[in-house]
Enzyme design. Structure first.
Site, PDB file in Angstrom:
ATOM      1  N   ASP A  46       0.855  -1.184   0.000  1.00  0.00           N
ATOM      2  CA  ASP A  46       0.000   0.000   0.000  1.00  0.00           C
ATOM      3  C   ASP A  46       0.896   1.240   0.000  1.00  0.00           C
ATOM      4  OD1 ASP A  46      -2.209   1.627   0.092  1.00  0.00           O
ATOM      5  OD2 ASP A  46      -2.600   1.329   2.218  1.00  0.00           O
ATOM      6  N   TYR A  98       1.439   5.613  -0.504  1.00  0.00           N
ATOM      7  CA  TYR A  98       0.983   6.837   0.168  1.00  0.00           C
ATOM      8  C   TYR A  98       1.300   7.979  -0.789  1.00  0.00           C
ATOM      9  CZ  TYR A  98       0.619   9.960   4.335  1.00  0.00           C
ATOM     10  OH  TYR A  98       0.263  10.914   5.271  1.00  0.00           O
ATOM     11  N   HIS A 147      -3.592  14.131   0.195  1.00  0.00           N
ATOM     12  CA  HIS A 147      -3.878  13.304   1.372  1.00  0.00           C
ATOM     13  C   HIS A 147      -2.755  13.403   2.392  1.00  0.00           C
ATOM     14  CE1 HIS A 147      -5.183   9.998   3.883  1.00  0.00           C
ATOM     15  NE2 HIS A 147      -4.045   9.362   3.659  1.00  0.00           N
ATOM     16  N   ARG A 161       0.611  16.807  12.657  1.00  0.00           N
ATOM     17  CA  ARG A 161       1.953  17.343  12.900  1.00  0.00           C
ATOM     18  C   ARG A 161       1.913  18.868  12.792  1.00  0.00           C
ATOM     19  NH1 ARG A 161       3.128  12.739   9.825  1.00  0.00           N
ATOM     20  NH2 ARG A 161       3.308  13.962   7.929  1.00  0.00           N
ATOM     21  N   GLU A 215     -10.677   4.202   3.042  1.00  0.00           N
ATOM     22  CA  GLU A 215      -9.703   4.918   2.226  1.00  0.00           C
ATOM     23  C   GLU A 215      -9.948   4.547   0.776  1.00  0.00           C
ATOM     24  OE1 GLU A 215      -5.934   5.764   5.222  1.00  0.00           O
ATOM     25  OE2 GLU A 215      -5.657   4.436   3.507  1.00  0.00           O
ATOM     26  N   GLU A 240      -9.026   4.021  -2.813  1.00  0.00           N
ATOM     27  CA  GLU A 240      -7.778   3.750  -3.513  1.00  0.00           C
ATOM     28  C   GLU A 240      -8.042   2.996  -4.820  1.00  0.00           C
ATOM     29  OE1 GLU A 240      -4.526   2.348  -1.147  1.00  0.00           O
ATOM     30  OE2 GLU A 240      -5.394   3.096   0.738  1.00  0.00           O
ATOM     31  N   ASP A 260      -9.191   0.527   1.583  1.00  0.00           N
ATOM     32  CA  ASP A 260      -8.244   0.212   2.643  1.00  0.00           C
ATOM     33  C   ASP A 260      -8.874   0.615   3.977  1.00  0.00           C
ATOM     34  OD1 ASP A 260      -5.979  -0.299   4.156  1.00  0.00           O
ATOM     35  OD2 ASP A 260      -5.057   1.635   3.693  1.00  0.00           O
ATOM     36  N   ARG A 286      -8.649   4.379  12.814  1.00  0.00           N
ATOM     37  CA  ARG A 286      -7.776   5.528  13.019  1.00  0.00           C
ATOM     38  C   ARG A 286      -7.244   5.638  14.443  1.00  0.00           C
ATOM     39  NH1 ARG A 286      -6.166   6.550   8.007  1.00  0.00           N
ATOM     40  NH2 ARG A 286      -7.856   7.200   6.631  1.00  0.00           N
ATOM     41  N   GLN A 324      -4.641   3.027  14.878  1.00  0.00           N
ATOM     42  CA  GLN A 324      -3.488   3.450  14.078  1.00  0.00           C
ATOM     43  C   GLN A 324      -2.683   4.533  14.783  1.00  0.00           C
ATOM     44  OE1 GLN A 324      -4.607   4.853  10.205  1.00  0.00           O
ATOM     45  NE2 GLN A 324      -2.522   5.189   9.514  1.00  0.00           N
ATOM     46  N   TYR A 374       1.254   3.263  15.341  1.00  0.00           N
ATOM     47  CA  TYR A 374       2.024   3.384  14.107  1.00  0.00           C
ATOM     48  C   TYR A 374       3.465   3.831  14.308  1.00  0.00           C
ATOM     49  CZ  TYR A 374       1.962   8.513  13.561  1.00  0.00           C
ATOM     50  OH  TYR A 374       2.163   9.859  13.700  1.00  0.00           O
ATOM     51  N   LYS A 396      -4.931  -1.783  10.047  1.00  0.00           N
ATOM     52  CA  LYS A 396      -5.141  -1.983   8.617  1.00  0.00           C
ATOM     53  C   LYS A 396      -5.379  -3.443   8.232  1.00  0.00           C
ATOM     54  CE  LYS A 396      -3.913   2.281   7.099  1.00  0.00           C
ATOM     55  NZ  LYS A 396      -4.648   3.121   6.150  1.00  0.00           N
ATOM     56  N   THR A 430      -9.367  -5.620   3.718  1.00  0.00           N
ATOM     57  CA  THR A 430      -9.180  -4.744   2.566  1.00  0.00           C
ATOM     58  C   THR A 430     -10.098  -5.256   1.466  1.00  0.00           C
ATOM     59  OG1 THR A 430      -6.851  -4.380   3.143  1.00  0.00           O
ATOM     60  CG2 THR A 430      -7.530  -3.819   0.905  1.00  0.00           C
ATOM     61  N   THR A 478      -4.562   6.502  -0.295  1.00  0.00           N
ATOM     62  CA  THR A 478      -5.781   7.306  -0.346  1.00  0.00           C
ATOM     63  C   THR A 478      -5.676   8.386  -1.423  1.00  0.00           C
ATOM     64  OG1 THR A 478      -6.093   6.966   2.018  1.00  0.00           O
ATOM     65  CG2 THR A 478      -7.354   8.738   1.002  1.00  0.00           C
ATOM     66  N   GLU A 537     -10.237  12.902   6.665  1.00  0.00           N
ATOM     67  CA  GLU A 537     -10.088  14.225   6.059  1.00  0.00           C
ATOM     68  C   GLU A 537     -11.435  14.927   5.897  1.00  0.00           C
ATOM     69  OE1 GLU A 537      -7.020  13.865   2.635  1.00  0.00           O
ATOM     70  OE2 GLU A 537      -7.802  11.855   3.053  1.00  0.00           O
TER      71      GLU A 537
END
Length: 427
Positions: free
Chosen positions: A134, A136, A141, A150, A207, A209, A241, A245, A248, A252, A261, A265, A357, A371
């Site tokens: 997978d 990114y 995204h 962050r 997600e 994808e 996916d 959250r 995660q 993570y 995850k 799927t 995503t 999001e």
């Protein structure tokens, strides 16, 4: 650019094609289907029907393609895809000929035997997934997530524009559309607690994808150049996916997603070939700074595929919550496969590579609830007064996608899954 007669927008079929169908004669995607009291066989979607490839091969209609006798009498497409892009193209061209309204090779009895209403069959996973990666690769995204968790002024990590970020996922929990998904349990750390707790996820997400399936193999220690990458790609599927959250966020660091995850799927059942998507090539975003030489490429490697996500709350009518486009991807498939193998990692037939995503530039084009609701701060308002921040039990998530040009619509069918309540088990 591949030139194929099967893409001619003037083509018509003797099969009745419903208006707005994802599967006109210019598409002809491959899948595996199961009839009642029968064994799985390969087929091609055409309108609201499926053309039985096993019947055609057994009765000599693929004589000039020199196919193994049992190539379509398999539980997956792996053996067929392993014949490579050229052979896949030959079979698709031959199917196009047989379905053309100007071709009468299939008489009335043969047509009745070879054509199966899609509503009467069960679709299975089209491939046995050898390995699952997978990526990114959507700048929008990655920027949204970086801004959320962050620093908005430094949302992208320093490496993001230099290489396609990815991780290896769990192949065993990949399921076909229509398969229910059980709400996962795991550790989460509530903001008002000093210690984690074990419970079902409270922030279950989708997600949106697109994933590609490989049709070639490489030796350990070899690499695939961007110029050659598409010869290893059979086609594309839609992919959800599913993501927990809160699990995660706690797990993570430092190694990335794990239980958040690997519980499920979902993919769509039809592999839409790269050849069918040839007319829909698009220019990708400008890549700045310049990539390293092994990631450089020529030509248009993105694809103009419209995508949407709908949420059906219980038995209510499905409501669209997202519309976006595959062409927004910063890193294209050729770059993803080149980077994946540059260290000598070998590729196998049936590998599945998800895009990550897919989010666009506007809020309505964001490809996840994380999001769309900004981590639950801005609830979505669905019909009949229903609100959602994340997915609730008995919700169904539906993903659709299609490319359209010159009156031809090349679609994927649905990627659908319903959430079942978490199972009761000891904590």
């Amino acid at each position: 650019m591949v030139q194929t007669n099967a893409n001619d927008p003037r083509l018509k079929s003797w099969v009745s094609i419903p208006a707005g169908s994802d599967f006109p004669i210019q598409n002809l995607p491959f899948g595996i289907f199961l009839r009642k009291n029968s064994s799985p066989v390969a087929g091609v979607a055409i309108g609201a029907d499926i053309l039985d490839l096993a019947y055609l091969n057994t009765n000599g209609y693929f004589h000039s393609q020199h196919l193994p006798a049992d190539i379509f009498i398999q539980p997956t497409l792996n053996e067929f895809l392993g014949l490579g892009r050229k052979k896949i193209r030959e079979v698709r061209e031959r199917v196009s000929e047989l379905l053309s309204d100007s071709n009468n090779e299939l008489d009335a009895d043969a047509r009745a035997a070879a054509l199966v209403p899609a509503r009467e069959v069960q679709m299975l996973l089209p491939v046995k997934v050898a390995n699952y990666t997978d990526f990114y690769s959507s700048e929008e995204h990655a920027t949204n997530v970086g801004s959320m968790f962050r620093d908005p002024k430094n949302a992208l990590l320093p490496n993001w524009k230099h290489l396609p970020i990815g991780y290896h996922g769990r192949a065993s929990s990949i399921v076909v559309t229509g398969t229910n998904i059980t709400r996962p349990k795991g550790q989460i750390k509530p903001p008002d607690s000093d210690l984690p707790v074990f419970c079902p996820t409270r922030k279950l997400d989708f997600e949106l994808e697109v994933a590609f399936v490989t049709c070639g193999e490489t030796a350990l220690g070899s690499a695939i150049h961007t110029a050659d990458a598409e010869e290893y790609i059979a086609g594309l599927v839609l992919l959800n996916d599913w993501s927990a959250r809160d699990i995660q966020q706690w797990e993570y660091v430092p190694l990335g997603p794990f239980l958040a995850k690997n519980f499920g799927t979902t993919i769509s059942p039809w592999i839409v070939t790269m050849d069918a998507l040839e007319p829909f090539r698009a220019k990708g975003p400008e890549q700045n700074p310049h990539v390293l030489p092994y990631l450089a490429y020529e030509g248009e490697k993105n694809f103009d595929i419209l995508l949407e996500v709908l949420i059906q709350a219980g038995k209510a009518e499905p409501a669209t919550v997202c519309r976006t486009n595959f062409k927004y991807m910063y890193w294209n498939m050729s770059q993803q496969l080149a980077h994946h193998t540059v260290n000598g990692c070998n590729v196998q037939v049936g590998d599945l590579y998800a895009s990550g995503t897919i989010s666009g530039p506007s809020p309505g084009s964001y490809g996840s609830l994380l999001e769309l609701t900004w981590n639950g701060q801005k609830p979505l308002h669905l019909p009949d007064g229903v609100q959602r921040t994340f997915i609730e039990d008995h919700d169904t998530v539906i993903m659709r996608g299609y490319a359209e040009k010159n009156g031809v619509r090349i679609g994927f069918g649905e990627c659908r899954g319903m959430i079942q309540p978490a199972t009761h088990a000891r904590s």
